[in-house]
Write a protein that holds these residues in place. Structure first.
Motif, short mmCIF file in Angstrom:
data_model
loop_
_atom_site.label_atom_id
_atom_site.label_comp_id
_atom_site.label_asym_id
_atom_site.label_seq_id
_atom_site.Cartn_x
_atom_site.Cartn_y
_atom_site.Cartn_z
N PHE A 1 0.87 -1.29 0.92
CA PHE A 1 -0.12 0.07 -0.11
C PHE A 1 0.89 0.83 0.21
O PHE A 1 1.29 1.29 0.84
N GLY A 2 0.57 2.18 -0.60
CA GLY A 2 1.86 3.50 -0.90
C GLY A 2 1.85 3.81 -2.55
O GLY A 2 1.29 3.34 -4.00
N PRO A 3 3.07 4.91 -3.12
CA PRO A 3 2.58 5.35 -3.88
C PRO A 3 3.54 4.53 -4.87
O PRO A 3 4.49 3.47 -4.66
N MET A 4 3.98 4.30 -6.60
CA MET A 4 4.21 3.86 -7.35
C MET A 4 5.56 4.17 -6.91
O MET A 4 6.76 3.18 -7.51
N ALA A 5 6.07 5.52 -7.54
CA ALA A 5 7.46 6.50 -7.17
C ALA A 5 8.42 4.78 -6.05
O ALA A 5 9.40 5.02 -6.30
N ASP A 6 7.58 4.35 -5.33
CA ASP A 6 8.61 3.56 -3.99
C ASP A 6 8.03 2.04 -4.11
O ASP A 6 8.59 1.26 -2.69
N LEU A 7 7.10 1.62 -5.33
CA LEU A 7 6.53 0.74 -5.67
C LEU A 7 8.16 -0.85 -5.61
O LEU A 7 9.32 -0.17 -6.68
N ASP A 8 8.19 -1.66 -4.87
CA ASP A 8 9.72 -2.76 -4.51
C ASP A 8 8.92 -3.41 -5.92
O ASP A 8 8.22 -4.07 -6.32
N LEU A 9 9.96 -3.58 -6.98
CA LEU A 9 9.89 -4.51 -8.55
C LEU A 9 9.34 -5.98 -8.16
O LEU A 9 8.43 -6.22 -8.38
#
Length: 263
Positions: A108-116
């Motif tokens: 849950f969070g912004p795409m900029a911080d998404l763990d690939l």
């Protein structure tokens, strides 16, 4: 123990049946269980899958061991996909309906911080597993005998969904997977998708828990969804009444999209 209770035939159980068989992934609780329950009530026999053996056992007991069985495993595991379809064929001898409901949303969070790596896990569970189950169901029964596939997507796949972007991307892919399979599997198999808004389940609890009244106020129908709302739609799409419907995504949102652009 990978399997719980194999179901008896209609003649053995003495209960009316349709003669049809369904496989519902992620079927031990929530939307998946609701769909399995609706299909059993119609007279189908059902195999449910999930990771938790104890939860599956309890679900089979509620559904009725004369009508339901379970195979435990992780949806993205190809060996589990093969085992589930094989056990259905061995036990029931046919596989008319596939409901791809298994899913995950671990971030849950912004795409900029998404763990690939998390993004990859979401797609493996939510999309690739659905394709795997569809391929195996097609090969085992539906190519020669026909049937239906229902993919459980989400309204998160139809619009931007802040803080659950990976989940939304995977559900958008599920909608497109539905189109592809509907085109390639026709005319033997009808393939459709369901796109629910927030449904009151443990899976979606973070989206409404502690503020359900506030969350429900956004919906013209005045409430959040229930598993039964989705189950009724799945029951229809797997029935003969939907015989000329394929490649469609049915939005189940209590009118939420009616508010788009409304201040």
């Amino acid at each position: 123990m990978a399997e719980q209770s194999a179901g008896a035939s209609t003649a053995e159980s003495g209960r009316p049946g349709t003669g049809k068989v369904a496989l519902v992934t992620g079927g031990s609780r929530g939307i998946g269980y609701g769909i399995a329950e609706a299909l059993v009530a119609r007279g189908d026999r059902v195999c449910i899958t999930g990771r938790n053996e104890e939860a599956l056992k309890e679900a089979v007991e509620r559904l009725g061991s004369d009508r339901a069985m379970a195979v435990a495993g992780k949806a993205h595991d190809e060996a589990h996909q093969a085992a589930a379809v094989e056990r259905v064929m061995e036990t029931y001898g046919r596989l008319d309906h596939l409901v791809n409901n298994a899913g995950t949303n671990p971030v849950f969070g912004p795409m900029a911080d998404l763990d690939l790596n998390v993004a990859r896990k979401v797609f493996e569970t939510n999309v690739v597993s659905a394709l795997g189950f569809a391929q195996r169901t097609w090969a085992a029964w539906q190519r020669e005998h026909g049937g239906t596939i229902v993919n459980v997507a989400s309204i998160a796949g139809l619009s931007a969904s802040p803080f659950i972007g990976a989940y939304g991307m995977s559900k958008a892919a599920m909608v497109n997977l539905t189109l592809q399979l509907a085109h390639e599997f026709a005319p033997a198999v009808r393939v459709n998708a369901l796109a629910p808004a927030v449904v009151k389940t443990r899976f979606a609890a973070a989206l409404y828990e502690g503020r359900e009244e506030q969350a429900a106020a956004r919906y013209p129908m005045g409430r959040l969804g229930a598993p039964e709302d989705v189950a009724g739609a799945a029951k229809f799409l797997t029935s003969d009444e939907a015989a000329w419907i394929t490649g469609q995504t049915l939005t189940l949102d209590g009118g939420l999209f009616l508010n788009a652009g409304v201040e």
